[in-house]
Design an enzyme around this catalytic site. Structure first.
Site, short mmCIF file in Angstrom:
data_model
loop_
_atom_site.label_atom_id
_atom_site.label_comp_id
_atom_site.label_asym_id
_atom_site.label_seq_id
_atom_site.Cartn_x
_atom_site.Cartn_y
_atom_site.Cartn_z
CB THR A 17 -0.90 0.01 1.26
OG1 THR A 17 -1.43 -1.30 1.46
CG2 THR A 17 -2.02 0.99 1.13
NE ARG A 21 5.20 0.26 5.42
CZ ARG A 21 4.24 1.14 5.65
NH1 ARG A 21 3.28 0.86 6.49
NH2 ARG A 21 4.25 2.30 5.04
CB SER A 111 4.43 3.89 8.01
OG SER A 111 3.39 4.74 8.34
CG HIS A 112 1.49 2.07 10.92
ND1 HIS A 112 1.56 2.33 9.57
CD2 HIS A 112 0.90 0.87 11.05
CE1 HIS A 112 1.02 1.32 8.92
NE2 HIS A 112 0.61 0.41 9.78
CE LYS A 124 5.11 5.57 3.86
NZ LYS A 124 4.35 6.58 4.66
CG ASP A 275 2.70 7.46 11.47
OD1 ASP A 275 2.95 8.67 11.32
OD2 ASP A 275 2.68 6.65 10.52
CG ASP A 277 5.81 7.82 8.05
OD1 ASP A 277 4.95 7.47 8.87
OD2 ASP A 277 5.64 7.75 6.82
CG ASP A 279 2.24 9.04 7.10
OD1 ASP A 279 2.22 8.44 8.20
OD2 ASP A 279 2.51 8.48 6.03
NE ARG A 280 -0.79 4.81 9.44
CZ ARG A 280 -1.35 3.62 9.43
NH1 ARG A 280 -1.91 3.15 10.53
NH2 ARG A 280 -1.36 2.88 8.35
CB THR A 342 -6.83 1.01 1.49
OG1 THR A 342 -8.09 0.90 2.13
CG2 THR A 342 -5.75 1.26 2.53
CD GLU A 362 -9.01 2.17 8.16
OE1 GLU A 362 -8.83 1.91 9.35
OE2 GLU A 362 -8.19 1.86 7.27
CE LYS A 374 -1.12 7.79 6.41
NZ LYS A 374 -0.81 6.94 5.26
C1 G16 Z 1 -0.32 3.27 4.44
C2 G16 Z 1 -0.88 4.11 3.35
C3 G16 Z 1 -2.26 4.54 3.72
C4 G16 Z 1 -3.13 3.34 4.03
C5 G16 Z 1 -2.46 2.47 5.04
C6 G16 Z 1 -3.31 1.21 5.15
O1 G16 Z 1 -0.19 4.05 5.59
O2 G16 Z 1 -0.08 5.26 3.14
O3 G16 Z 1 -2.79 5.28 2.68
O4 G16 Z 1 -4.35 3.71 4.55
O5 G16 Z 1 -1.15 2.17 4.67
O6 G16 Z 1 -2.61 0.12 5.38
P1 G16 Z 1 -3.21 -1.33 5.27
O7 G16 Z 1 -3.12 -1.71 3.81
O8 G16 Z 1 -2.33 -2.10 6.17
O9 G16 Z 1 -4.63 -1.27 5.74
P2 G16 Z 1 1.22 4.34 6.23
O10 G16 Z 1 0.93 5.27 7.36
O11 G16 Z 1 1.67 2.98 6.64
O12 G16 Z 1 2.03 4.93 5.14
#
Ligand code: G16
Length: 538
Positions: A17, A21, A111-112, A124, A275, A277, A279-280, A342, A362, A374
């Site tokens: 996504t 990772r 990320s998180h 990324k 989070d 990085d 963005d959350r 997503t 969400e 984000k």
């Molecule tokens: C990433 C994407 C987001 C997405 C999230 C969902 O978040 O940037 O747009 O909503 O993954 O992840 P999953 O596919 O696990 O539901 P982040 O904050 O990890 O970059």
């Protein structure tokens, strides 16, 4: 001297996504990072181009960033703009790509996901849009990774990343910058800093949990130094390689220290977390939690209170799994409304084509077209600005919102660590079952539509299917999808939403209970995974 090093491919370098990772130990395998980066370079032709680079400071950041710089130099990159000490939040990176009109950028982050040697690492890759590359580009990169035979690297000493200014690495220019200054300016250009300063001067209290991740220094500068929040308002402010053992995902489960403060005696007026990085975001009031879906709806409803948006906004978008709360706001304001798969990258075309100004998910992501990612601190400032403009508490703002638009009780249930083949079979079985569900009555709900969600991008006309949804006659929903950010195995996410027009103080878990039973039953979750209940509920 540029060296060409022979290598053999890895077969698991498909981006999810948000970039690649993996477990840190996977990325630490010989040439793993190099193979992936060279594959990107082979696809994007980096000669003569400029990129922004940095990372969230997690374990392996300092090693990977040196490889990134040396390989960029060997592959003919003209210039790199690097966050001081190799640190850069994802939103700050997007801002720097746009502000400097660069050809893209790289953020080293998972990320998180947790960090450390036994945690996760990630990369990324963003294009000149400031947003992450499209699936079409990541597919081409994946093909490269499967056939790569060599990579190029400059043999040189490690580059010093702690001194601002320009230096040469081979033929390439490396400019070390302080990313915080530009980011603060951007935020000042959007929000009413004077009103927020006045509110802090009058005794308003907050806690921001940076979760030992990259936003600590940004948050200290903005909330404490510029806006005047009391010293100590920012918790866990020093970025650590392993996030001090925290899981840097800002939700009620993992941001426990903040949650305990906000639900304890003498809680401050406002609480927020970001989070790994940056963005959350999570938003809390005194003993009060705002779901990310409600947060998007509330920000959208209140756009006129914010200086940068008061002239009007184009429209709003959400990921399909996000609750429908914002749809009702878009309808009331008569603005454009979109539902995408997503992944933040699906919002980028909508922002670039001026179809939307705001978007959110969400998964604790909210943002606007000021950048193409984000933005955690942006969301926190938006809330502070609304509070400063209205004089109301988080709880009052949210409750009044429900009274106006109804409340979407919303919970997400994550079933983690499922073997990939079992998860894929479960989804396949569910998909085959969908047509037979239409029109059925179950657990007190009448099913209006059960379908695979497919998004047709109005700009590039690409089509993407992601997840399945069961829509009920009363506006309630069940959504199933597999996570695209797991570093190993599969995570099944089940998203439940129960729409209530008049009842606002019930327990969300109680409200979605029948929907959960229905979801467990339809997807045969226990039978196929052995799990009686979710591992994490947020
Ligand atoms: C990433 C994407 C987001 C997405 C999230 C969902 O978040 O940037 O747009 O909503 O993954 O992840 P999953 O596919 O696990 O539901 P982040 O904050 O990890 O970059």
């Amino acid at each position: 001297m540029i060296e060409i090093i022979k290598t053999t491919p890895y077969t698991d370098q498909k981006m999810g996504t948000a970039g690649l990772r993996k477990k840190s130990k996977v990325v630490m395998q010989e040439h793993y990072f190099e193979n992936f980066l060279q594959s990107i370079f082979n696809v994007i032709a980096p000669e003569g181009k400029t990129f922004v680079i940095g990372g969230d400071g997690r374990f392996y950041n300092s090693i990977a960033i040196q490889k990134l710089i040396k390989m960029s130099a060997a592959n003919g990159v003209k210039k790199l703009i690097v966050g001081k000490n190799g640190y850069l939040s994802t939103p700050a990176s997007s801002n720097m790509i746009l502000k400097n009109h660069t050809d893209g950028g790289f953020v080293l982050t998972a990320s998180h996901n947790p960090g450390g040697e036994n945690g996760d690492f990630g990369i990324k890759y963003a294009t000149e849009t400031g947003g992450q590359c499209s699936s079409q580009v990541s597919d081409k990169i994946f093909e490269q990774t499967k056939n790569i035979t060599e990579f190029k690297i400059l043999q040189c000493e490690d580059i010093k990343l702690d001194t601002l200014g320009s230096q040469k690495v081979g033929e390439m220019e490396v400019e070390i910058v302080d990313p915080i200054t530009d980011y603060v300016k951007l935020m000042e250009s959007i929000f009413d800093f004077d009103a927020i300063k006045k509110m802090f001067a009058n005794g308003f209290t907050m806690r921001f949990d940076a979760m030992n991740a990259v936003t600590g220094p940004y948050a200290i500068e903005i909330f404490e130094n510029v806006l005047g929040a009391a010293k100590g308002s920012v918790l866990n402010a020093t970025p650590k390689q392993d996030f001090g053992g925290l899981h840097p995902d800002p939700n009620l489960v993992y941001a426990k220290e903040l949650v305990d403060i906000m639900y304890g005696e003498n809680a401050p007026d406002f609480g927020a977390a970001n989070d790994g990085d940056g963005d959350r975001n999570m938003i809390l009031g005194k003993k009060f939690f705002v779901t990310p879906s409600d947060s998007l709806a509330i920000l959208t409803d209140n756009y006129a209170l914010i200086p940068a948006y008061k002239g009007g906004i184009f429209g709003v978008a959400k990921s399909m799994a996000t609750s429908t709360a914002v749809a009702r706001v878009a309808d009331a304001h008569k603005i454009g409304y979109y539902e995408v798969p997503t992944g933040w990258k699906y919002f980028v075309n909508l922002m670039d084509s001026k179809r939307i100004t705001f978007c959110g998910e969400e998964s604790f992501g909210t943002g606007s077209s000021h950048i193409r990612e984000k933005d955690g601190i942006w969301a926190v400032l938006f809330w502070l600005n609304i509070i400063a403009a209205t004089g109301k508490s988080v709880e009052e703002i949210t409750t009044e919102h429900w009274q106006k638009y109804g409340r979407s009780y919303y919970l997400r249930f994550d079933f983690d660590g499922i073997p990939t083949d079992i998860a894929n079979d479960l989804m396949k079985n569910l998909e085959e079952k969908l047509p037979s569900l239409n029109g059925q009555e179950m657990n007190g709900f009448k099913i209006k539509l059960a379908e695979v969600f497919t998004y047709n991008d109005p700009v590039d006309h690409s089509s993407t299917s992601n997840g399945m949804r069961i829509l009920m006659e009363d506006g309630s929903r069940i959504v199933f999808r597999l996570s695209g950010t797991s570093s190993s195995g599969a995570t099944l996410r089940v998203y439940l939403e129960k729409l209530e027009r008049n009842k606002f103080d019930a327990n969300p878990r109680d409200m979605v209970d029948e929907l959960l039973k229905m979801a467990m039953n339809i997807a045969e979750i226990e039978k196929r995974t052995g799990k009686k209940q979710a591992d994490v509920t947020t």
